[in-house]
Enzyme design. Structure first.
Site, PDB file in Angstrom:
ATOM      1  N   CYS A  91       0.785  -1.228  -0.182  1.00 29.18           N
ATOM      2  CA  CYS A  91      -0.112   0.160   0.039  1.00 29.18           C
ATOM      3  C   CYS A  91       0.801   1.186  -0.070  1.00 29.18           C
ATOM      4  O   CYS A  91       1.616   1.673   1.062  1.00 29.18           O
ATOM      5  CB  CYS A  91      -1.105  -0.040   1.331  1.00 29.18           C
ATOM      6  SG  CYS A  91      -2.004   1.527   1.388  1.00 29.18           S
TER       7      CYS A  91
ATOM      8  N   CYS B 160      -0.314   4.233   2.371  1.00 32.93           N
ATOM      9  CA  CYS B 160      -0.171   3.719   3.718  1.00 32.93           C
ATOM     10  C   CYS B 160       1.134   4.288   4.129  1.00 32.93           C
ATOM     11  O   CYS B 160       1.599   4.994   4.960  1.00 32.93           O
ATOM     12  CB  CYS B 160      -0.467   2.671   3.997  1.00 32.93           C
ATOM     13  SG  CYS B 160      -1.776   1.916   3.343  1.00 32.93           S
ATOM     14  N   ASP B 161       2.258   3.534   3.252  1.00 28.68           N
ATOM     15  CA  ASP B 161       3.538   3.578   3.670  1.00 28.68           C
ATOM     16  C   ASP B 161       4.802   4.174   2.969  1.00 28.68           C
ATOM     17  O   ASP B 161       5.807   4.190   3.386  1.00 28.68           O
ATOM     18  CB  ASP B 161       4.014   1.946   3.828  1.00 28.68           C
ATOM     19  CG  ASP B 161       2.910   1.187   4.678  1.00 28.68           C
ATOM     20  OD1 ASP B 161       2.518   1.568   5.591  1.00 28.68           O
ATOM     21  OD2 ASP B 161       2.636   0.048   4.441  1.00 28.68           O
TER      22      ASP B 161
END
Ligand code: NAP
Length: 308
Positions: free
Chosen positions: A130, A133-134
Site C-alpha cells: 500500500c 499507507c507506507d
C-alpha cells in the site's frame, strides 16, 4: 444481523448496528482485522494527529463494537445461500449454520503477494502492498515497485513524491498497464525500469529491515541472479476480493468485486456490501469505514421495514 468481515468496514458496520440495538454477529475469518492488521503506522485516519498503529486502530474498533453488544464468531465461511431469507452461512469446523435476517458483506480484498518467505517476514518492515499507507516512510530512499499493471504504475507514480528513485520490476517485457499510465510512468524522471526479472528474495530478514533484493532473469538478458540494494519493496501485483462463496449469487465485475448500486446495495434485498470487497478504487481505511456505516444504516432500515 450478520456482518461478514472484521476489518474496519465490518467493525464500523458493527458499531452502528450494535448502537441501533440489532445485536450484530461479526464473523471474523482467519485474516481477522483485515488489511489494517498488516500495516504499521496509519497517519491518514482522521482523529489521530500522531498516527496510530494499524493493528491498534482495528483492535480499538473491535473493542468499541463489543462494548455496544456485538458478538463474534470465528472461522472462514465455506458456503453461503442467499436464495431466501433468512440467509444461511456455513463456517468451517462448525456443524450449525448461521442464519441472517440481513447480511453485510465486508470480507475485503487481499493484496497479492509474491509469497516468498523473506517477503512475508518483512511485511511492515519495508515490504508493503500500500503506497498511500507506507510511502511516506521512505522519503529520499530508493524503492522498488513490483508489477506491470495499472496498480504498479499508480503506486510508482505516487511514490515518486517521496522516493529518491522508484524502480519498477516486472517479470515480462510487455505491460498490462493502460497506455496513459505507462506513458506517465515512462516520462517520469525518477522512475527506472527492470523488465524480464523477478525477485527471488528480499534482504535482510535477520536485520528486520529491507536492505536489498535478489533478482533473477526471466528473459536471459540479465545475469542469472544478482543483488540490488534497496530500502523498500512495494507490491503492485493486484488484489483479489474475497467473494468466492458468493460466486453465482451476486453480480461481480470481471475480477470478482461485488457490484453495488447506491454505494452499498446488492441486487438482493437485505444483503449489503461494504469496503474493499466492492471498492477497487479508493481502498482506504476511512472509505471502508464510511461504507460500513452506510451499509449498517441501510440494513437497520431494511430490518425495521421487515418487522424485526
Ligand atoms: P493486473 O492488471 O492484473 O496486473 C497485475 C500485474 O502484476 C501484472 O503485470 C502481472 O504480471 C503482475 N504479477 C501478478 N502476479 C505476479 C507475481 N506473482 N510476480 C510478479 N508479477 C506478478 O492488476 P492491477 O494492476 O491491480 O489492475 C487490476 C485492474 O484495476 C485493471 O483493470 C486496472 O486497469 C485497474 N486499475 C486501474 C487503475 C487506474 O486506472 N488508475 C489503477 C489501479 C488498477 P503479468 O503481466 O506478467 O501477468
Amino acid at each position: 444481523m450478520v456482518i461478514l468481515g472484521s476489518g474496519c468496514s465490518g467493525l464500523t458496520a458493527a458499531i452502528y448496528c450494535a448502537r441501533a440495538g440489532l445485536q450484530p454477529l461479526v464473523i471474523e475469518g482467519r485474516e481477522a482485522g483485515g488489511q489494517l492488521s498488516l500495516t504499521t503506522l496509519v497517519e491518514n485516519f482522521p482523529g489521530f494527529p500522531s498516527g496510530i498503529q494499524g493493528p491498534e486502530l482495528v483492535e480499538n474498533m473491535r473493542e468499541q463494537a463489543k462494548a455496544f453488544g456485538t458478538d463474534f464468531a470465528t472461522g472462514d465461511v465455506t458456503a453461503a445461500h442467499l436464495g431466501e431469507r433468512p440467509f444461511t452461512l456455513h463456517l468451517e469446523d462448525q456443524p450449525e449454520p448461521i442464519h441472517a435476517a440481513a447480511l453485510i458483506i465486508a470480507s475485503g480484498a487481499r493484496a497479492r503477494w509474491l509469497d516468498l518467505p523473506s517477503e512475508q517476514a518483512l511485511i511492515g518492515h519495508g515490504v508493503s502492498s500500500c503506497a498511500t499507507c507506507d510511502g511516506f516512510f521512505f522519503r529520499d530512499k530508493d524503492i522498488i515497485v513490483v508489477g506491470g499493471g495499472d496498480s504498479a504504475m499508480e503506486e510508482a507514480l505516487f511514490l515518486t513524491r517521496f522516493a529518491k528513485s522508484v524502480t519498477i520490476v516486472h517479470r515480462r517485457d510487455e505491460f498490462r498497464a493502460s497506455k496513459i499510465m505507462l506513458d506517465r510512468a515512462r516520462q517520469h524522471a525518477k522512475i527506472k525500469w527492470i523488465t524480464g526479472a523477478q525477485i527471488t528474495e528480499v534482504l535482510d530478514v535477520d536485520k528486520k529491515e529491507v536492505t536489498g533484493v535478489r533478482l533473477q532473469s526471466t528473459n536471459g538478458r540479465h545475469p542469472a541472479s544478482w543483488e540490488m540494494p534497496i530500502s523498500a519493496v512495494f507490491l503492485g501485483i493486484g488484489h483479489e476480493p474475497n467473494t468466492r462463496v458468493f460466486r453465482g449469487q451476486l453480480a461481480t465485475d470481471a475480477d470478482g468485486y461485488l457490484l453495488t448500486r447506491d454505494a452499498v446495495f446488492t441486487e438482493i434485498p437485505g444483503v449489503y456490501a461494504a469496503g474493499d470487497v466492492q471498492d477497487r478504487r479508493y481502498r482506504q481505511a476511512i472509505t471502508a469505514s464510511g461504507s460500513g456505516c452506510m451499509a449498517a444504516m441501510e440494513a437497520e432500515r431494511f430490518l425495521q421495514h421487515a418487522g424485526h
